[in-house]
Write an enzyme that holds these catalytic residues in place. Structure first.
Site, PDB file in Angstrom:
ATOM      1  N   TYR A 143       0.857  -1.186   0.000  1.00 25.29           N
ATOM      2  CA  TYR A 143       0.000   0.000   0.000  1.00 25.29           C
ATOM      3  C   TYR A 143       0.890   1.230   0.000  1.00 25.29           C
ATOM      4  O   TYR A 143       1.877   1.297   0.735  1.00 25.29           O
ATOM      5  CB  TYR A 143      -0.882   0.004   1.255  1.00 25.29           C
ATOM      6  CG  TYR A 143      -1.795   1.208   1.388  1.00 25.29           C
ATOM      7  CD1 TYR A 143      -2.847   1.416   0.504  1.00 25.29           C
ATOM      8  CD2 TYR A 143      -1.616   2.136   2.418  1.00 25.29           C
ATOM      9  CE1 TYR A 143      -3.691   2.508   0.637  1.00 25.29           C
ATOM     10  CE2 TYR A 143      -2.466   3.229   2.569  1.00 25.29           C
ATOM     11  CZ  TYR A 143      -3.502   3.409   1.671  1.00 25.29           C
ATOM     12  OH  TYR A 143      -4.345   4.491   1.819  1.00 25.29           O
ATOM     13  N   ASP A 238       9.157   2.893  -0.163  1.00 25.08           N
ATOM     14  CA  ASP A 238       8.114   3.511   0.644  1.00 25.08           C
ATOM     15  C   ASP A 238       8.356   3.095   2.095  1.00 25.08           C
ATOM     16  O   ASP A 238       7.998   2.002   2.514  1.00 25.08           O
ATOM     17  CB  ASP A 238       6.730   3.062   0.158  1.00 25.08           C
ATOM     18  CG  ASP A 238       5.607   3.729   0.957  1.00 25.08           C
ATOM     19  OD1 ASP A 238       5.908   4.324   2.013  1.00 25.08           O
ATOM     20  OD2 ASP A 238       4.448   3.648   0.522  1.00 25.08           O
ATOM     21  N   LYS A 266       4.100   8.799   9.015  1.00 22.95           N
ATOM     22  CA  LYS A 266       3.867   8.165  10.315  1.00 22.95           C
ATOM     23  C   LYS A 266       4.835   8.643  11.419  1.00 22.95           C
ATOM     24  O   LYS A 266       4.632   9.710  11.959  1.00 22.95           O
ATOM     25  CB  LYS A 266       3.820   6.647  10.147  1.00 22.95           C
ATOM     26  CG  LYS A 266       2.670   6.277   9.180  1.00 22.95           C
ATOM     27  CD  LYS A 266       2.180   4.849   9.230  1.00 22.95           C
ATOM     28  CE  LYS A 266       0.861   4.770   8.451  1.00 22.95           C
ATOM     29  NZ  LYS A 266       0.864   3.967   7.255  1.00 22.95           N
TER      30      LYS A 266
HETATM   31  C1  LIG Z   1       0.224   4.465   5.868  1.00 24.74           C
HETATM   32  C2  LIG Z   1       0.984   4.278   4.623  1.00 24.74           C
HETATM   33  C3  LIG Z   1       0.898   5.181   3.547  1.00 24.74           C
HETATM   34  C4  LIG Z   1      -0.099   6.295   3.520  1.00 24.74           C
HETATM   35  O1  LIG Z   1       0.105   7.235   4.506  1.00 24.74           O
HETATM   36  P1  LIG Z   1      -1.126   8.192   4.942  1.00 24.74           P
HETATM   37  O2  LIG Z   1      -0.488   9.146   5.888  1.00 24.74           O
HETATM   38  O3  LIG Z   1      -2.148   7.300   5.543  1.00 24.74           O
HETATM   39  O4  LIG Z   1      -1.623   8.854   3.709  1.00 24.74           O
HETATM   40  C5  LIG Z   1       1.735   5.003   2.470  1.00 24.74           C
HETATM   41  N1  LIG Z   1       2.617   3.985   2.434  1.00 24.74           N
HETATM   42  C6  LIG Z   1       2.720   3.093   3.434  1.00 24.74           C
HETATM   43  C7  LIG Z   1       3.733   2.013   3.341  1.00 24.74           C
HETATM   44  C8  LIG Z   1       1.893   3.204   4.547  1.00 24.74           C
HETATM   45  O5  LIG Z   1       1.955   2.274   5.511  1.00 24.74           O
END
Ligand SMILES: *Cc1c(COP(=O)(O)O)cnc(C)c1O
Length: 427
Positions: A143, A238, A266
């Site tokens: 994701y 990511d 995060k």
């Molecule tokens: C949570 C997450 C996102 C998205 O971040 P948001 O602040 O919720 O938009 C993107 N990549 C990864 C790997 C994530 O865990």
């Protein structure tokens, strides 16, 4: 019970679609209604009915120091008194940029945004602009936020709801996203041999966290690096979940692989809305106003968010050696989970990397989305409900990571195992 979760949820459903502002918060797939939270401190959250839970969701990752850490709270309070947003540069943005670049050496320049979604979306645009190519390659079950191009086989949230792709994402745009199974180097290489000249970037969670925790197989990330470099394709890590989760830096520091671009979020926001993307200078300088690729944000680098993020990173930096203790605490928890399930004869696969882990209710070894999807959803739901009723909060989906924070105590771990034992006896 005027303010119970139930009545708040009933009211919320009248004004907010599905009663929640992010679908993963609904408890639909586990046959329940969500608990509404009143407050949180350290390793605990308390719901509006006054019930206390040991929290392994931790806002889905950011709260690695635990909730309401005094240093973070103080920094936020101090910042707020000087105004909450200026729409002009501040010294705290420079501080944050320096901290990120020195902690993750593959990041030479960085730009702040307000969410992980924005970070990944912007990194993709930058990769497309820099390479002049349109296709991107991602891995099934990873994701990267909910931007159109990235909402293809996108793991937990969509998987939990059983939505195949997403209505609203134009077919021609989705067609530019090539998807390959995680950890499958051979299929990856085939895909690159077909699409390589059109690929702007490969985006990957270096440790997958959004199909449940799935570590990279030895050689997988190395293959991504070697193949992408050979074809002029940018490699994007990511690290929105993994950044500052295993050490004071990224998983990049563990893997010793330098991606061209990295997404963060995060933890670096300390619980406020923050994201960032950064990487090689020659790529980053293609961004406006230095270069032609446009990207902007009214609240980007917001002073209150920077204060929370910097305070969090400072605590992590000063206590960097504590990461070992955190990882060990998590290993202890997982080893005991394993033992309890084994005693009861319930087959599980527990994947753990550092302070993140997932219990998959399956006989298979989980190494990609297909194997993650073999989990017994009904068994998970019963486990989830049993744990919640005993004061243990885990994510309401079998495709999610659980997180342990610095604030979790030995007592929390023992209570959690005790709840697990009792829950298992009822399964
Ligand atoms: C949570 C997450 C996102 C998205 O971040 P948001 O602040 O919720 O938009 C993107 N990549 C990864 C790997 C994530 O865990």
């Amino acid at each position: 019970m005027a303010y119970s979760s139930h009545s708040l949820f009933e009211e919320s459903k009248k004004y907010i679609p599905g009663g929640v502002n992010s679908p993963v918060r609904a408890f639909g797939s586990v046959g329940m209604e969500p608990i509404f939270i009143r407050e949180a401190r350290g390793s605990h959250i308390i719901d509006v009915d006054g019930r206390k839970y040991i929290d392994y969701v931790l806002s889905w990752g950011p709260m690695i120091l635990g909730h309401a850490h005094p240093k973070v709270t103080e920094a936020i309070e101090r910042a707020v008194r000087s105004g909450t947003s200026y729409g002009a540069p501040t010294e705290s943005e420079l501080d944050m940029a320096r901290m990120i670049c020195s902690a993750i050496p593959s990041i030479e320049m960085v730009r702040m945004v307000s969410s992980g979604t924005e970070a990944a979306m912007s990194a993709i645009r930058l990769a497309r602009g820099f390479t002049g190519r349109e296709k991107i390659l991602k891995f099934a079950g990873c994701y990267h936020g909910h931007a159109d191009s990235l909402l293809v086989k996108a793991g937990s949230g969509v998987a939990t709801l059983g939505i195949p792709g997403s209505p609203g994402v134009p077919e021609p745009l989705a067609a530019l996203t090539i998807t390959v199974p995680y950890n499958d180097t051979e299929t990856f290489e085939e895909a690159v041999s077909i699409h390589g000249d059109d690929l702007a970037c490969i985006i990957v969670e270096p440790v997958a966290g959004n199909m449940g925790v799935v570590p990279p197989k030895p050689g997988f990330l190395e293959a991504l690096r070697a193949v992408s470099r050979g074809k002029g394709i940018l490699l994007i890590f990511d690290e929105v979940i993994t950044g500052f989760r295993f050490n004071y830096g990224g998983f990049r520091n563990v893997a010793k692989i330098n991606p061209d671009l990295t997404c963060l979020g995060k933890i670096i926001g300390g619980g406020l809305p923050v994201g960032a993307f950064g990487g090689r200078k020659e790529i980053m300088e293609m961004l406006a106003p230095k270069g032609p690729i446009y990207q902007a944000g009214t609240l980007s680098g917001n002073p209150v968010a920077m204060a929370a993020g910097i305070a969090t990173l400072n605590v992590l930096h000063d206590g960097a050696e504590d990461y070992n203790a955190l990882n060990q605490k998590t290993s202890l928890l997982c080893a005991n989970f394993k033992k309890l399930f084994k005693e009861k004869g319930i087959p599980v696969c527990i994947n753990q990397v550092g302070s993140m882990f997932t219990i998959f209710f399956t006989t298979e070894d989980v190494h990609d989305f297909s194997s993650a999807a073999t989990g017994d959803g009904d068994l998970f739901s019963r486990y989830f409900r049993g744990m919640l009723s005993r004061g243990i909060n885990i994510a309401p989906s079998p495709f999610e990571a659980s997180f342990v924070s610095f604030a979790h105590t030995e007592d929390d771990i023992h209570r959690t195992l005790d709840a697990c034992k009792k829950t298992i006896s009822e399964l």
